[in-house]
Motif scaffolding. Structure first.
Motif, PDB file in Angstrom:
ATOM      1  N   LEU A  14       0.831  -1.207   0.000  1.00 24.27           N
ATOM      2  CA  LEU A  14       0.000   0.000   0.000  1.00 24.27           C
ATOM      3  C   LEU A  14       0.869   1.262   0.000  1.00 24.27           C
ATOM      4  CD1 LEU A  14      -2.954  -0.848   2.434  1.00 24.27           C
ATOM      5  CD2 LEU A  14      -2.838  -1.089  -0.053  1.00 24.27           C
ATOM      6  N   GLU A  15       1.963   1.228   0.753  1.00 20.07           N
ATOM      7  CA  GLU A  15       2.857   2.392   0.807  1.00 20.07           C
ATOM      8  C   GLU A  15       3.377   2.717  -0.591  1.00 20.07           C
ATOM      9  OE1 GLU A  15       4.292   4.316   3.301  1.00 20.07           O
ATOM     10  OE2 GLU A  15       3.771   3.287   5.172  1.00 20.07           O
ATOM     11  N   GLU A  16       3.818   1.695  -1.272  1.00 21.44           N
ATOM     12  CA  GLU A  16       4.413   1.920  -2.586  1.00 21.44           C
ATOM     13  C   GLU A  16       3.381   2.504  -3.562  1.00 21.44           C
ATOM     14  OE1 GLU A  16       6.552  -1.474  -4.008  1.00 21.44           O
ATOM     15  OE2 GLU A  16       7.110  -0.487  -5.901  1.00 21.44           O
ATOM     16  N   ILE A  17       2.193   1.942  -3.486  1.00 17.62           N
ATOM     17  CA  ILE A  17       1.139   2.454  -4.367  1.00 17.62           C
ATOM     18  C   ILE A  17       0.758   3.882  -3.977  1.00 17.62           C
ATOM     19  CG2 ILE A  17      -1.251   2.122  -5.115  1.00 17.62           C
ATOM     20  CD1 ILE A  17      -0.761  -0.931  -4.662  1.00 17.62           C
ATOM     21  N   ALA A  18       0.626   4.104  -2.675  1.00 18.95           N
ATOM     22  CA  ALA A  18       0.196   5.430  -2.193  1.00 18.95           C
ATOM     23  C   ALA A  18       1.173   6.510  -2.650  1.00 18.95           C
ATOM     24  CB  ALA A  18       0.076   5.416  -0.667  1.00 18.95           C
ATOM     25  N   GLN A  19       2.464   6.190  -2.584  1.00 15.69           N
ATOM     26  CA  GLN A  19       3.460   7.185  -3.001  1.00 15.69           C
ATOM     27  C   GLN A  19       3.298   7.522  -4.487  1.00 15.69           C
ATOM     28  OE1 GLN A  19       7.037   5.286  -1.641  1.00 15.69           O
ATOM     29  NE2 GLN A  19       6.449   5.556   0.513  1.00 15.69           N
ATOM     30  N   THR A  20       3.027   6.494  -5.276  1.00 14.22           N
ATOM     31  CA  THR A  20       2.811   6.746  -6.709  1.00 14.22           C
ATOM     32  C   THR A  20       1.556   7.591  -6.922  1.00 14.22           C
ATOM     33  OG1 THR A  20       3.902   4.686  -7.335  1.00 14.22           O
ATOM     34  CG2 THR A  20       2.405   5.663  -8.950  1.00 14.22           C
ATOM     35  N   LEU A  21       0.489   7.234  -6.222  1.00 13.84           N
ATOM     36  CA  LEU A  21      -0.758   7.988  -6.396  1.00 13.84           C
ATOM     37  C   LEU A  21      -0.519   9.456  -6.057  1.00 13.84           C
ATOM     38  CD1 LEU A  21      -3.599   5.650  -5.024  1.00 13.84           C
ATOM     39  CD2 LEU A  21      -2.438   5.645  -7.236  1.00 13.84           C
ATOM     40  N   LYS A  22       0.139   9.692  -4.930  1.00 12.72           N
ATOM     41  CA  LYS A  22       0.399  11.084  -4.539  1.00 12.72           C
ATOM     42  C   LYS A  22       1.215  11.801  -5.623  1.00 12.72           C
ATOM     43  CE  LYS A  22      -0.647  12.752  -1.109  1.00 12.72           C
ATOM     44  NZ  LYS A  22      -1.943  13.397  -0.716  1.00 12.72           N
TER      45      LYS A  22
ATOM     46  N   PRO B 154     -15.125 -20.998  -2.583  1.00 10.56           N
ATOM     47  CA  PRO B 154     -14.910 -20.768  -1.151  1.00 10.56           C
ATOM     48  C   PRO B 154     -13.452 -20.970  -0.748  1.00 10.56           C
ATOM     49  CG  PRO B 154     -16.039 -22.861  -1.501  1.00 10.56           C
ATOM     50  CD  PRO B 154     -15.976 -22.169  -2.820  1.00 10.56           C
ATOM     51  N   TYR B 155     -12.685 -21.598  -1.615  1.00 10.63           N
ATOM     52  CA  TYR B 155     -11.297 -21.867  -1.280  1.00 10.63           C
ATOM     53  C   TYR B 155     -10.356 -20.816  -1.856  1.00 10.63           C
ATOM     54  CZ  TYR B 155     -13.820 -26.186  -0.457  1.00 10.63           C
ATOM     55  OH  TYR B 155     -14.757 -27.087  -0.041  1.00 10.63           O
ATOM     56  N   GLY B 156     -10.896 -19.814  -2.561  1.00 13.85           N
ATOM     57  CA  GLY B 156     -10.070 -18.716  -3.061  1.00 13.85           C
ATOM     58  C   GLY B 156      -9.701 -17.779  -1.912  1.00 13.85           C
ATOM     59  N   PHE B 157      -8.662 -16.984  -2.139  1.00  9.66           N
ATOM     60  CA  PHE B 157      -8.219 -15.994  -1.148  1.00  9.66           C
ATOM     61  C   PHE B 157      -9.364 -15.012  -0.865  1.00  9.66           C
ATOM     62  CE2 PHE B 157      -6.183 -11.704  -0.633  1.00  9.66           C
ATOM     63  CZ  PHE B 157      -5.687 -11.907   0.646  1.00  9.66           C
ATOM     64  N   GLN B 158      -9.740 -14.914   0.411  1.00 13.02           N
ATOM     65  CA  GLN B 158     -10.935 -14.133   0.748  1.00 13.02           C
ATOM     66  C   GLN B 158     -10.611 -12.739   1.260  1.00 13.02           C
ATOM     67  OE1 GLN B 158     -14.368 -15.880   0.973  1.00 13.02           O
ATOM     68  NE2 GLN B 158     -13.385 -17.423  -0.301  1.00 13.02           N
ATOM     69  N   GLY B 159      -9.366 -12.326   1.113  1.00 16.11           N
ATOM     70  CA  GLY B 159      -8.986 -10.997   1.600  1.00 16.11           C
ATOM     71  C   GLY B 159      -8.428 -11.076   3.011  1.00 16.11           C
ATOM     72  N   LEU B 160      -7.621 -10.074   3.390  1.00 16.28           N
ATOM     73  CA  LEU B 160      -7.008 -10.083   4.727  1.00 16.28           C
ATOM     74  C   LEU B 160      -7.992  -9.672   5.805  1.00 16.28           C
ATOM     75  CD1 LEU B 160      -3.467  -8.528   4.078  1.00 16.28           C
ATOM     76  CD2 LEU B 160      -4.107 -10.944   4.269  1.00 16.28           C
ATOM     77  N   GLY B 161      -9.097  -9.080   5.417  1.00 16.57           N
ATOM     78  CA  GLY B 161     -10.107  -8.700   6.397  1.00 16.57           C
ATOM     79  C   GLY B 161      -9.702  -7.519   7.271  1.00 16.57           C
ATOM     80  N   GLU B 162     -10.108  -7.593   8.519  1.00 14.76           N
ATOM     81  CA  GLU B 162      -9.879  -6.503   9.491  1.00 14.76           C
ATOM     82  C   GLU B 162      -8.455  -5.917   9.437  1.00 14.76           C
ATOM     83  OE1 GLU B 162     -12.639  -5.990  11.567  1.00 14.76           O
ATOM     84  OE2 GLU B 162     -11.805  -4.407  12.858  1.00 14.76           O
ATOM     85  N   PRO B 163      -7.411  -6.730   9.436  1.00 19.33           N
ATOM     86  CA  PRO B 163      -6.067  -6.136   9.374  1.00 19.33           C
ATOM     87  C   PRO B 163      -5.875  -5.259   8.134  1.00 19.33           C
ATOM     88  CG  PRO B 163      -5.923  -8.460   9.969  1.00 19.33           C
ATOM     89  CD  PRO B 163      -7.355  -8.191   9.603  1.00 19.33           C
ATOM     90  N   ALA B 164      -6.507  -5.637   7.036  1.00 21.82           N
ATOM     91  CA  ALA B 164      -6.395  -4.830   5.818  1.00 21.82           C
ATOM     92  C   ALA B 164      -7.062  -3.468   6.024  1.00 21.82           C
ATOM     93  CB  ALA B 164      -7.025  -5.563   4.635  1.00 21.82           C
ATOM     94  N   LEU B 165      -8.156  -3.475   6.748  1.00 19.92           N
ATOM     95  CA  LEU B 165      -8.830  -2.199   7.033  1.00 19.92           C
ATOM     96  C   LEU B 165      -7.907  -1.286   7.848  1.00 19.92           C
ATOM     97  CD1 LEU B 165     -12.529  -3.145   7.949  1.00 19.92           C
ATOM     98  CD2 LEU B 165     -11.638  -2.191   5.810  1.00 19.92           C
ATOM     99  N   ASP B 166      -7.197  -1.890   8.774  1.00 13.85           N
ATOM    100  CA  ASP B 166      -6.273  -1.090   9.579  1.00 13.85           C
ATOM    101  C   ASP B 166      -5.158  -0.501   8.713  1.00 13.85           C
ATOM    102  OD1 ASP B 166      -7.574  -1.374  12.000  1.00 13.85           O
ATOM    103  OD2 ASP B 166      -6.567  -3.255  12.467  1.00 13.85           O
ATOM    104  N   MET B 167      -4.663  -1.317   7.811  1.00 12.58           N
ATOM    105  CA  MET B 167      -3.612  -0.810   6.908  1.00 12.58           C
ATOM    106  C   MET B 167      -4.141   0.340   6.064  1.00 12.58           C
ATOM    107  SD  MET B 167      -1.922  -4.342   5.515  1.00 12.58           S
ATOM    108  CE  MET B 167      -1.828  -5.765   6.614  1.00 12.58           C
ATOM    109  N   LEU B 168      -5.330   0.167   5.544  1.00 11.32           N
ATOM    110  CA  LEU B 168      -5.920   1.227   4.720  1.00 11.32           C
ATOM    111  C   LEU B 168      -6.083   2.509   5.536  1.00 11.32           C
ATOM    112  CD1 LEU B 168      -8.593  -0.893   2.782  1.00 11.32           C
ATOM    113  CD2 LEU B 168      -6.616   0.273   1.763  1.00 11.32           C
ATOM    114  N   ALA B 169      -6.494   2.346   6.807  1.00 11.50           N
ATOM    115  CA  ALA B 169      -6.689   3.518   7.668  1.00 11.50           C
ATOM    116  C   ALA B 169      -5.359   4.229   7.920  1.00 11.50           C
ATOM    117  CB  ALA B 169      -7.336   3.081   8.985  1.00 11.50           C
ATOM    118  N   GLN B 170      -4.304   3.455   8.069  1.00 14.17           N
ATOM    119  CA  GLN B 170      -2.970   4.043   8.282  1.00 14.17           C
ATOM    120  C   GLN B 170      -2.540   4.857   7.067  1.00 14.17           C
ATOM    121  OE1 GLN B 170      -0.708   0.424  10.071  1.00 14.17           O
ATOM    122  NE2 GLN B 170       0.772   2.122   9.970  1.00 14.17           N
ATOM    123  N   ILE B 171      -2.705   4.238   5.903  1.00 14.05           N
ATOM    124  CA  ILE B 171      -2.343   4.892   4.639  1.00 14.05           C
ATOM    125  C   ILE B 171      -3.167   6.161   4.444  1.00 14.05           C
ATOM    126  CG2 ILE B 171      -2.467   4.641   2.114  1.00 14.05           C
ATOM    127  CD1 ILE B 171      -0.176   3.065   3.295  1.00 14.05           C
TER     128      ILE B 171
END
Lengths: 279, 279, 279, 279
Positions: free
Chosen positions: A46-54, A72-89
């Protein structure tokens, strides 16, 4: 088209009513770009992408914390921790965050960490979810269902509007057809049709529509030319390593180049690209 | 088709594993019929239908308490009171009740009043709902999404199976195509294909598939001939007065006659109709 | 449906007007079967098939002399020599021959060697060809276009009828949809709908509709149950060695078994199979 | 994509090989516009349109002499007299004429009166016609079939190329989908995909694609932005009085304005509009 519907224009000259996500205004003179990974994978990503976006002047970032997956066996997302990362970014880079909401339970926890809810194609007629999003005021990007008619799409938006939330942005992302070479069939004439029927802003996601990164730039240009009020693009530092939808993500370098390609098209239709190109 | 999926047959000769709703066995020698109104309208309506079902030997009744409607201003179902009416009918007539569940919140209140949950086409990929239905043991009739591929349909079933509930019945109800004369395009070859891929019972809903009551009998016969494990039919005492889907409901008299037409077809393919005709 | 069209019923009770190919009557009490190879490959191949057809009581043989192929480099049929082989078989076994006509130039040379022209899906709206076939009296099996609506299908028939040839048999052979597992999507509800709209006989080709030989028997049974007036089946002595459409041809043994499976279904809907099973 | 096909690029950098119609070059730096009525109605109509085209710098005129019509009772075109009118206009105004050819018999009589044959959607797989057009050298505008895959479209072109005529221009004109608001679904991502697969020029017909004149300008802009090598537009002096396809024809005034709207889009993607706007 009856005027009793909240989505409907009062007349052919009724203008688009802009909807704001963070500082980006959709439905006005600018054509803002939303970019980011299909799935949130790590803070570093996310950091790398965010820097490019900025650097590109893009102020809206997308990233999936919860992923609707066919198997149901596909990657279902990181969930709550991903939300925290997004909030940090979000705090660190002052980016507006858009993420997909799949259940009523996710609405609350997301509320203080994001700027805009996305309703995915599979949930376009999850009426309970639409009603719940109508009872709050954050903007909602509503994606067209995989085989939704334009009328059904507008009725789905009406569920949110009727609940009291006027901040709906429609997103064309390709419809299902018989053609196997592209993941879906991008319906740009449908975008022009929607602009006649509704005052809601309409954006286009050429990444999901085509499923092929080589087609994304041309379709992004066409979307702007047809009158789209914004773009949603999947971008990834190393597209081939994306944990989901790898084939359709463009690299950050390609995103940079694409901004330069879209800018003159936006100007050709009397608009500006919201981002670096427009400076 | 990989064997790691719970829905998959272990081999071409792996038989259908029956699933029971009340006393009706789907996936065995019988071809049970589920019949009833699109929407529960009143106790009187349900009584009249229930008496006909009993007289015809039909043991499963369908009826919608919560209705997924394209427009937010359409009739949304009677809700909780309809569930109570269904529960009354269930006790009084010893009928197995099938009703559509649209949200997680509805699962609990329905549990003691019905025998089988139905997941509608619009929710076929409402993964949260599928997961929740996988955590309980009542049977689930899973309807094919409006433009779901057979693979996506099976993956949706897998969400329920993976949760621990093996009692899933697939329901073909027509897919979206370009043809305007019928509401949807009934995919009976898809039913035959599913029977090769999965041990789950597969039933057919010719009412939604065609949207025209005059076509329901012929399509019901064809469904049985193609190998369907059951039928779901919309029937109403006065079809034209149905509050929803009036064009596709058949009258109780037509239902009676239809049972007599289906019975010989069932026998022609080595099965019995579960109902009056089979006596 | 306006009555000015020749294809239209005068009223709901207007019966199907039978069309004859050789001694087989389509649209009456019988449900005749047309069987044979996709492409004529050799006289030996035709002999072997012809003997089986005779043994099964099947009186109509199909076989392609000219093949419409997607790629110009695909096998295009044996052409004129194939017509001669068909003519030989016709005389020797007293079988009615049906073959596809692709151009106006082919109509003449075919005339004395065959009993029925077939217009393929790709030519359903080759209006010049339709008009020419309307100016002669041999029966025409008109296949539904790959994405033709039922209305367009009927209008195409009208081109032949309006020219003065009333001997048109409609053939449902699957329409194009998004589903990849079957070659096309068999529209049996469309067959029921056609039977309401027109007095023309309607037959079904489950071979092209599914593209998978394992699905042909179930779909053939369903076609008869839905009310089809006949079947067209691809059969080959060694299906896997078929020069075209190998995946969908059934073996002669399977054809034999299939006749026995269809017969009781025909009887269940008040008809007879025209062939061995009906004795 | 195998290199044995004549349509295929030798590599990703293999450029488009231009095809010329009159003085207009398709597949080069210019984006020429072809405009004119659906059907030739009278010499007066053609004169009026021709004068506008000349004034706008448009050098290619389209006009139907023979019309493929779904119903045999629809207006079938003026035929031979229309060809004479087109030939007159061609001489008088030095315009390149494009008209639809439906049968082999029409090829000869058209040859000295027109500059380019058009093969309509219904005839995309009329292989006999394609082969005949491969045996002469005039350019051919090949329209995509109503539900043709891109691969089938390219194979159809290959029929002409394999015959010895390299002058093929592909035309995307909308594909059939479930969406009822537009006549067809314009597949602009398909245009971008084609540009990757073939060196043949690809043009777009937004008139047939949408069936609504209000959508034509936006879709024309998008087509240029996506990389189309030209446009084909239906224009009529009094659109509502057009004898065919009235809903999709634009007025000559709108055509004039449209040229001014497309020009900056063409420049934004590094090209020029071939016409007044480019002066």
């Amino acid at each position: 088209m009856s005027q009793k519907f909240l989505y409907a224009k009062h007349g052919p000259d009724d203008p688009t009513r802009p909807v704001q996500i963070g500082s980006a205004v959709f439905g006005g003179a600018d054509v803002p770009v939303i970019a980011g990974p299909c799935s949130v994978e790590s803070l570093e990503q996310l950091e790398e992408i965010a820097q490019t976006l900025k650097a590109l002047g893009i102020v809206c970032m997308r990233g999936g914390a919860y992923k609707p997956r066919t198997s149901p066996y596909g990657f279902q997302g990181l969930g709550e921790p991903a939300l925290d990362m997004l909030a940090q970014i979000r705090r660190k880079y002052d980016l507006a965050i858009i993420t997909e909401v799949m259940t009523l339970e996710q609405i609350g926890p997301m509320h203080d960490r994001i700027d805009c809810y996305q309703v995915g194609s599979r949930n376009m007629q999850n009426f309970d979810l639409l009603k719940a999003l109508g009872r709050q005021q954050k903007p909602v990007v509503l994606k067209r269902g995989l085989s939704a008619t334009l009328q059904e799409f507008l009725y789905a938006a009406e569920y949110i509007l009727a609940g009291g939330n006027p901040n709906v942005i429609l997103c064309e992302r390709g419809i299902r057809s018989y053609e196997p070479m592209t993941r879906n069939t991008l319906d740009l004439a449908g975008v022009a049709m929607l602009k006649e029927l509704t005052h809601l802003p309409v954006i286009v996601d050429p990444s999901h529509a085509t499923g092929r990164r080589s087609l994304v730039p041309a379709c992004a240009r066409a979307a702007v030319a047809v009158g789209a009020d914004g773009l949603m693009l999947e971008a990834h530092p190393v597209p081939d390593q994306s944990v989901s939808d790898a084939a359709q993500a463009i690299s950050l370098e390609r995103l940079h180049a694409l901004m330069g390609e879209i800018e003159p098209v936006a100007q050709a239709v009397g608009r500006n690209l919201h981002g670096e190109g427009s400076r």
